[in-house]
Each structure stands twice: as C-alpha cells, then as structure tokens.
Design a protein around this motif. Sequence first.
Motif, mmCIF file in Angstrom:
data_model
loop_
_atom_site.group_PDB
_atom_site.id
_atom_site.type_symbol
_atom_site.label_atom_id
_atom_site.label_comp_id
_atom_site.label_asym_id
_atom_site.label_seq_id
_atom_site.Cartn_x
_atom_site.Cartn_y
_atom_site.Cartn_z
ATOM 1 N N THR A 82 0.849 -1.196 0.000
ATOM 2 C CA THR A 82 0.000 0.000 0.000
ATOM 3 C C THR A 82 0.879 1.239 0.000
ATOM 4 O O THR A 82 1.859 1.294 0.754
ATOM 5 N N PRO A 83 0.549 2.249 -0.790
ATOM 6 C CA PRO A 83 1.316 3.492 -0.736
ATOM 7 C C PRO A 83 1.091 4.232 0.587
ATOM 8 O O PRO A 83 -0.033 4.274 1.093
ATOM 9 N N TRP A 84 2.171 4.784 1.116
ATOM 10 C CA TRP A 84 2.090 5.764 2.196
ATOM 11 C C TRP A 84 2.363 7.097 1.512
ATOM 12 O O TRP A 84 3.474 7.378 1.108
ATOM 13 N N ILE A 85 1.322 7.919 1.376
ATOM 14 C CA ILE A 85 1.335 9.030 0.431
ATOM 15 C C ILE A 85 1.721 10.330 1.135
ATOM 16 O O ILE A 85 1.012 10.805 2.023
ATOM 17 N N LEU A 86 2.841 10.917 0.701
ATOM 18 C CA LEU A 86 3.344 12.146 1.299
ATOM 19 C C LEU A 86 3.162 13.329 0.351
ATOM 20 O O LEU A 86 3.140 13.162 -0.874
ATOM 21 N N ASP A 87 3.063 14.512 0.938
ATOM 22 C CA ASP A 87 2.980 15.739 0.148
ATOM 23 C C ASP A 87 4.344 16.045 -0.471
ATOM 24 O O ASP A 87 5.361 15.427 -0.138
ATOM 25 N N LYS A 89 -3.637 14.106 -11.550
ATOM 26 C CA LYS A 89 -4.466 14.202 -10.353
ATOM 27 C C LYS A 89 -3.758 13.420 -9.245
ATOM 28 O O LYS A 89 -3.372 12.269 -9.438
ATOM 29 N N PRO A 90 -3.573 14.023 -8.069
ATOM 30 C CA PRO A 90 -2.774 13.365 -7.023
ATOM 31 C C PRO A 90 -3.308 11.991 -6.626
ATOM 32 O O PRO A 90 -4.507 11.710 -6.716
ATOM 33 N N ILE A 91 -2.387 11.157 -6.173
ATOM 34 C CA ILE A 91 -2.720 9.780 -5.827
ATOM 35 C C ILE A 91 -3.754 9.714 -4.716
ATOM 36 O O ILE A 91 -4.660 8.860 -4.743
ATOM 37 N N HIS A 92 -3.671 10.598 -3.723
ATOM 38 C CA HIS A 92 -4.583 10.493 -2.582
ATOM 39 C C HIS A 92 -6.024 10.832 -2.958
ATOM 40 O O HIS A 92 -6.941 10.553 -2.196
ATOM 41 N N LEU A 93 -6.223 11.417 -4.149
ATOM 42 C CA LEU A 93 -7.570 11.721 -4.631
ATOM 43 C C LEU A 93 -8.117 10.645 -5.574
ATOM 44 O O LEU A 93 -9.254 10.751 -6.032
ATOM 45 N N GLN A 94 -7.315 9.634 -5.857
ATOM 46 C CA GLN A 94 -7.735 8.567 -6.767
ATOM 47 C C GLN A 94 -8.505 7.500 -5.982
ATOM 48 O O GLN A 94 -8.071 7.084 -4.901
ATOM 49 N N PRO A 95 -9.647 7.027 -6.492
ATOM 50 C CA PRO A 95 -10.467 6.058 -5.755
ATOM 51 C C PRO A 95 -9.726 4.832 -5.219
ATOM 52 O O PRO A 95 -9.985 4.416 -4.080
ATOM 53 N N PRO A 100 -1.402 20.004 1.514
ATOM 54 C CA PRO A 100 -1.672 21.379 1.097
ATOM 55 C C PRO A 100 -0.977 21.773 -0.197
ATOM 56 O O PRO A 100 -1.546 22.534 -0.996
ATOM 57 N N VAL A 101 0.237 21.282 -0.442
ATOM 58 C CA VAL A 101 0.932 21.661 -1.674
ATOM 59 C C VAL A 101 0.259 21.016 -2.876
ATOM 60 O O VAL A 101 -0.097 21.681 -3.852
ATOM 61 N N CYS A 102 0.077 19.695 -2.826
ATOM 62 C CA CYS A 102 -0.568 18.997 -3.950
ATOM 63 C C CYS A 102 -1.943 19.562 -4.266
ATOM 64 O O CYS A 102 -2.274 19.827 -5.430
ATOM 65 N N GLU A 103 -2.749 19.737 -3.225
ATOM 66 C CA GLU A 103 -4.131 20.143 -3.453
ATOM 67 C C GLU A 103 -4.241 21.580 -3.953
ATOM 68 O O GLU A 103 -5.221 21.934 -4.605
ATOM 69 N N GLY A 104 -3.230 22.397 -3.682
ATOM 70 C CA GLY A 104 -3.244 23.759 -4.183
ATOM 71 C C GLY A 104 -2.555 23.934 -5.508
ATOM 72 O O GLY A 104 -2.550 25.044 -6.069
ATOM 73 N N LEU A 105 -1.989 22.844 -6.035
ATOM 74 C CA LEU A 105 -1.155 22.951 -7.231
ATOM 75 C C LEU A 105 -1.686 22.233 -8.455
ATOM 76 O O LEU A 105 -1.761 22.822 -9.546
ATOM 77 N N TRP A 106 -2.054 20.960 -8.323
ATOM 78 C CA TRP A 106 -2.179 20.099 -9.497
ATOM 79 C C TRP A 106 -3.161 20.626 -10.530
ATOM 80 O O TRP A 106 -2.903 20.544 -11.738
#
Length: 388
Positions: free
Chosen positions: A97-102, A334-340, A351-357
Amino acid sequence: MPHRIPLAEPDLTGNEARYLAECVESTFVSSVGPFVERFESMVAEASGATGAVAVSSGTCGLHAALTAVGVRAGDLVILPSLTFIASANAVAHCGATPWILDVDPLSWNLDPALVETCLATETTMHADGRVIHRESGRRVAAILPVHTLGLAAEMAPIVAAAKARGLPVIADAAAALGARQHGRPVGALGADLSVFSFNGNKTVTCGGGGAIVGDDPRLLALVRHLTTTARVGADYDHDRVGFNYRMTNLQAAVGCAQMERLERFVAAKRRIRAAYDAAFAALSDRVAPFPEPAGNAGACWFSGFVDRRADPDGVAGLRARLKAAGIDARPFWKPIHLQPPYREAPRTPQPVCEGLWWRVVTLPCATALPEADQQRVILAVRALLTDG
C-alpha cells in the motif's frame, strides 16, 4: 483552421526505420536480439549507472524493482502524491500500500524533510530491523521518490533517511533520462534502482518499454531473473514466481536510434522550456513557471505554466480555449490520494498537492516543435491571459 499542434509527439527521423528493417531481415523481432543489449548499454551509460535491464514498460520496471528489493503483501511504500498513478499501481501490484506524502513546493517532488519527519515520528524500529508504521502496524518496506517532469528529487537527504533505517530506495525516473543534479546524472544519485519509461510521449521512446538501472550486479541479476520468468537454465525450470516483462528487439531498435540523439532531444526540451518561461515572464502576476531549483538541470519533459488564479473552472476553461484554437494544452496528474483506489491509504496532509495540481497547464513541447508553432502557442496564451 490552423493545423493542430500536439502536446508531445516523437521524432522518428533518425535511424529508427533502418534498425527496424534490420530486425525484420534478421527475424530477431522478439525478446532476443542484438538491439536489446545495445539499448541497455546506452541507457546505463547515459544514466550514470553500471548496468541496465530493459523491460516492457516503466510500470513493469517499478513492479520488478520493488519486488527485487523485497516489497511484499501488507507492506507500506513511501511515495509522493503528485505522480502518475503507475507509481502507486506498481506498489499495489506487490500487494503493498502506498504511504502518500505531500511534495516540496519548490520542486514538486517528494519532500525530504517530510520523509524524515514521518519516519522519525510515525515509525518504530523493531528489534529485527523492520521499520514499523505505528498506527497500522505495517512494515515500511521502501521509499519511492519520483523525478517529476524529469526534474530529479533531492535525493541525498532521502537516501540518507533511508540508509539510516535500512530501507531501499527505488526512484521513479520515468521521464528523467538526461537530467542531472549537482552535476550527476539521475542514475547516480544514490537510489538502489532507478526506473525509466520509454512510452510514446517520453523524450526518448521505444513506442513503449522501460529500463531498470543500478550499480549492484547481484540486484540487477535478480531483476533480470524476475523479468524473464525466473527461468533457471536452458530447460523449463523456474525457481520462483517471475514475470514476462521483456523488451522486444523491435522496441529496442527504435530505442537505440532514439538514444543516439538523446543529448539533442534534451537540449531541444530545455530550449522550449526557456522560451515559454521568457515569453510569460511579464505575466508573473497571472502565471508561474515550472520549477527548477538550484543545482538541477532537468530533462524538461513537459513545459507550460502554473495559473495563479484560485479558480479551477477558469484554469480548465483556459485549456479548453487553447484546444479550440488547435493547441493541445492539458492538465497535470491528479494526485494519488484523490484517486479512488488509494483513498484509504495512509497519507500526510496535502496542502501543496491540493493547491497545485489543477493549476498546471502543459503546452506543446515535442522535441521537433517548429519555432513558428511555439510562437503561435505563446501568442495564443498571452492573448487569453490578458483577456482575463
């Protein structure tokens, strides 16, 4: 209507056709043939690594590399959220499982300080040497930095954090062939293995395919064994579950012709990036350039800009208007943490990913992009940005 300007199409005007004809004439069209070995040598040399194993795709390369360093079902693998989903899928293919970092806002790559903080505060070193994620009880098995846009992640602190805990580092260098960091090519930045992609939109393409590079001959031998069905000897004996991840001689023939022009291709990518950055510099209140921190010479796989507006619909509308004008402008990953498939995976705040992609606008950047076409793109972007 003006002709369409595609985002990134390959330049196949070198020796590709001649080498393919050699394959056909020799009948060596499958996974055996001289072009495979030649291609591996060329990739290893260009990446600064000792050796390379050619494979059928970058995703397969990541899966094989992770398997080779011992990632298994139930484990966690640290990786950034801002990456193509193949990075996370390769982890999942191992049953992990990925451990997803900003990411770092200055590079868009895995944030080294965040890696160290998470390992220091959220894991425990077991007596047997395992690194255990305290909340889930899972073993942390590897770190997978991504060289986003062909720009190397800041590898030294990531590798140091990994080595302090006995963790392997597998670098997703999909689009980074030709990049350098602090004067060193991306295959020489300390990762145990680095994995390239040669998909059709990459700076160098085989039409598909990938390569795994590294310096440890035993690890590379294991990778080769795993990717060639784990066959032992000339008979049909196999000593473990392996994969048929071999690159064909046909693909490698195209790749050899492409590798002959690697430096020219990367130089073209950098010129295109520089031209866009210079053209939009006067619009810095509206747009920002793609990153390149000091000490880096990125491969500039894609070019474009970041729209500073806090208006997702407006950014999407800008891309749509460019496409309507025959200019292929696209969003970014689209960032990994937003993928189903990965919404339940452990993660840091993003905060960086969500404000950038969603602000990223990629623009045509083929290595053979005519100057007139790039000027047409620049004029169209300027007109749309100044119109609001």
